[in-house]
Design a protein around this motif. Structure first.
Motif, PDB file in Angstrom:
ATOM      1  N   CYS A   1      13.563   4.745   2.878  1.00 40.65           N
ATOM      2  CA  CYS A   1      13.719   3.460   2.132  1.00 40.65           C
ATOM      3  C   CYS A   1      14.827   2.799   3.053  1.00 40.65           C
ATOM      4  O   CYS A   1      14.217   0.906   3.478  1.00 40.65           O
ATOM      5  CB  CYS A   1      14.005   3.765   0.826  1.00 40.65           C
ATOM      6  SG  CYS A   1      15.069   2.473   0.022  1.00 40.65           S
ATOM      7  N   PRO A   2      15.329   3.068   3.774  1.00 39.93           N
ATOM      8  CA  PRO A   2      15.795   2.385   4.734  1.00 39.93           C
ATOM      9  C   PRO A   2      15.345   1.365   5.928  1.00 39.93           C
ATOM     10  O   PRO A   2      15.459   0.125   6.161  1.00 39.93           O
ATOM     11  CB  PRO A   2      17.205   3.139   5.159  1.00 39.93           C
ATOM     12  CG  PRO A   2      16.919   4.573   5.047  1.00 39.93           C
ATOM     13  CD  PRO A   2      16.141   4.567   4.128  1.00 39.93           C
TER      14      PRO A   2
ATOM     15  N   ALA B   1       8.501  10.602  -0.580  1.00 41.64           N
ATOM     16  CA  ALA B   1       8.376  10.326   0.948  1.00 41.64           C
ATOM     17  C   ALA B   1       9.047   8.625   0.949  1.00 41.64           C
ATOM     18  O   ALA B   1       9.656   8.573   1.619  1.00 41.64           O
ATOM     19  CB  ALA B   1       6.742  10.097   0.704  1.00 41.64           C
ATOM     20  N   LEU B   2       9.478   7.296  -0.120  1.00 44.99           N
ATOM     21  CA  LEU B   2       9.538   6.708   0.049  1.00 44.99           C
ATOM     22  C   LEU B   2      11.097   6.718  -0.297  1.00 44.99           C
ATOM     23  O   LEU B   2      12.347   5.733   0.286  1.00 44.99           O
ATOM     24  CB  LEU B   2       8.983   5.773  -1.674  1.00 44.99           C
ATOM     25  CG  LEU B   2       7.497   5.469  -1.843  1.00 44.99           C
ATOM     26  CD1 LEU B   2       8.245   5.298  -3.075  1.00 44.99           C
ATOM     27  CD2 LEU B   2       7.406   4.723  -1.066  1.00 44.99           C
TER      28      LEU B   2
ATOM     29  N   TYR C   1       0.503  -1.149  -0.096  1.00 48.20           N
ATOM     30  CA  TYR C   1      -0.041  -0.197   0.430  1.00 48.20           C
ATOM     31  C   TYR C   1       1.066   1.277   0.376  1.00 48.20           C
ATOM     32  O   TYR C   1       0.759   1.948  -0.553  1.00 48.20           O
ATOM     33  CB  TYR C   1      -0.904   0.120   1.097  1.00 48.20           C
ATOM     34  CG  TYR C   1      -1.942   1.265   1.504  1.00 48.20           C
ATOM     35  CD1 TYR C   1      -2.935   1.289   0.958  1.00 48.20           C
ATOM     36  CD2 TYR C   1      -1.212   2.308   2.479  1.00 48.20           C
ATOM     37  CE1 TYR C   1      -3.561   2.644   0.538  1.00 48.20           C
ATOM     38  CE2 TYR C   1      -1.854   3.452   2.781  1.00 48.20           C
ATOM     39  CZ  TYR C   1      -2.845   3.344   1.825  1.00 48.20           C
ATOM     40  OH  TYR C   1      -3.993   4.815   1.794  1.00 48.20           O
ATOM     41  N   LYS C   2       1.297   1.835   0.871  1.00 44.46           N
ATOM     42  CA  LYS C   2       3.312   1.992   0.536  1.00 44.46           C
ATOM     43  C   LYS C   2       3.606   2.561  -0.377  1.00 44.46           C
ATOM     44  O   LYS C   2       3.574   3.933  -0.923  1.00 44.46           O
ATOM     45  CB  LYS C   2       4.051   2.557   1.773  1.00 44.46           C
ATOM     46  CG  LYS C   2       3.305   2.688   2.968  1.00 44.46           C
ATOM     47  CD  LYS C   2       4.327   2.660   4.275  1.00 44.46           C
ATOM     48  CE  LYS C   2       3.848   1.530   5.574  1.00 44.46           C
ATOM     49  NZ  LYS C   2       5.152   1.977   6.373  1.00 44.46           N
ATOM     50  N   PHE C   3       3.907   1.718  -1.409  1.00 44.90           N
ATOM     51  CA  PHE C   3       4.143   1.569  -2.739  1.00 44.90           C
ATOM     52  C   PHE C   3       3.764   2.707  -3.786  1.00 44.90           C
ATOM     53  O   PHE C   3       3.507   3.130  -5.131  1.00 44.90           O
ATOM     54  CB  PHE C   3       5.306   0.903  -2.984  1.00 44.90           C
ATOM     55  CG  PHE C   3       6.284  -0.020  -2.055  1.00 44.90           C
ATOM     56  CD1 PHE C   3       7.417   0.857  -1.617  1.00 44.90           C
ATOM     57  CD2 PHE C   3       6.358  -1.564  -1.970  1.00 44.90           C
ATOM     58  CE1 PHE C   3       8.509   0.521  -1.136  1.00 44.90           C
ATOM     59  CE2 PHE C   3       8.025  -2.281  -1.388  1.00 44.90           C
ATOM     60  CZ  PHE C   3       8.253  -0.690  -1.077  1.00 44.90           C
ATOM     61  N   VAL C   4       2.497   1.669  -4.039  1.00 48.83           N
ATOM     62  CA  VAL C   4       1.280   2.405  -3.977  1.00 48.83           C
ATOM     63  C   VAL C   4       0.936   3.992  -4.036  1.00 48.83           C
ATOM     64  O   VAL C   4       0.540   4.747  -5.111  1.00 48.83           O
ATOM     65  CB  VAL C   4       0.250   1.762  -3.912  1.00 48.83           C
ATOM     66  CG1 VAL C   4      -1.508   1.956  -5.458  1.00 48.83           C
ATOM     67  CG2 VAL C   4       0.470   0.352  -4.704  1.00 48.83           C
TER      68      VAL C   4
END
Length: 278
Positions: free
Chosen positions: A174-175, A169-170, A160-163
């Protein structure tokens, strides 16, 4: 006798009453010649402020590379890349520790007679110590179904976050996402890796390669745990933490604390099943 003006040395200013030298060629009458920079000794005599100001400026220029970005700190491109590489390793180590913690708890405490938990979670561990190859006769769903079910929600949240999240923000998270993803993947594969550590025939070559290089739990390494009374080497994902945890007596310290508080003896139920002969 030479005239006064002719007696002056070249470049010397005339005295009072003398004539000023003509302006250099190429300058108009209304333009003034730019004054020369102050001598070095005069700047030093004034306190050396120019030299003092130039030092921090040169230091700042050395710290900032081309493009105006900072060279050191969390925003440095190399630091970000190294942090991203470190995050998956931290996730694998965390998964290995959690596998050992769960394995130690199910091996050491509780009994098969406990409602729900006893038959669903503790029983397979008691069976495994009596018949270590029983896990090799389980199919893929039976072996990995429980772990896959536990990691389904975090994986869905990550998808959901990736979409929905913006690229900026990603990039910032990322880490952390790399850490969580590595943790989820290795938790999902823990039972399968454990099954491979008890499978001595027919393993794919790439699995044997990963075992030999200790990327996943090696077969010889896991044999140490199956020496009765099964009180050490509980980590079954990679086994990386087994030796250091054993050296600091981590599990025994926890057992002593719990036994001192509750009065329960560790692995009492496990030994009861192991001693059955009828």
């Amino acid at each position: 006798m030479l005239p006064r003006a002719a007696a002056l040395a070249p470049g010397a200013s005339p005295g009072l009453g003398g004539r000023s030298p003509p302006p250099p060629a190429g300058l108009d009458d209304d333009e003034e010649e730019e004054p020369p920079p102050p001598p070095r000794d005069r700047a030093m005599a004034s306190g050396g402020s120019s030299a003092a100001e130039s030092v921090p400026r040169r230091a700042e220029a050395a710290e900032e590379p081309e493009g105006g970005s900072r060279r050191w700190g969390a925003q440095h491109a190399g630091a970000r890349e190294l942090a991203e590489l470190y995050s998956p390793v931290a996730g694998v180590i965390t998964a290995d520790f959690l596998s050992g913690l769960f394995h130690w708890g199910a091996d050491t405490w509780g009994s098969v007679e406990l409602p729900i938990v006893g038959k669903a979670f503790i029983r397979p561990f008691r069976e495994h110590h009596i018949d270590p190859t029983a896990i090799t006769r389980h199919d893929f769903i039976e072996t990995n179904g429980d772990n896959c079910f536990m990691t389904l929600v975090p994986l869905a949240n990550m998808a959901y976050k990736f979409v929905s999240f913006s690229p900026e923000a990603l990039c910032e998270t990322c880490p952390w996402e790399c850490y969580v993803f590595a943790l989820i993947i290795f938790i999902t594969m823990t039972n399968q890796i454990h099954k491979w550590s008890h499978t001595y025939f027919g393993l794919p070559r790439w699995v044997i390669f990963l075992q030999d290089w200790h990327v996943i739990l090696p077969r010889k390494h896991h044999r140490i745990h199956h020496v009765s009374p099964h009180e050490t080497y509980f980590c079954i994902t990679t086994g990386w933490l087994n030796y250091p945890l054993e050296k600091i007596r981590f599990w025994r310290c926890l057992e002593n604390i719990i036994q001192g508080v509750t009065g329960e003896k560790p692995r009492a139920d496990d030994m009861k099943w192991a001693q059955k002969i009828k």
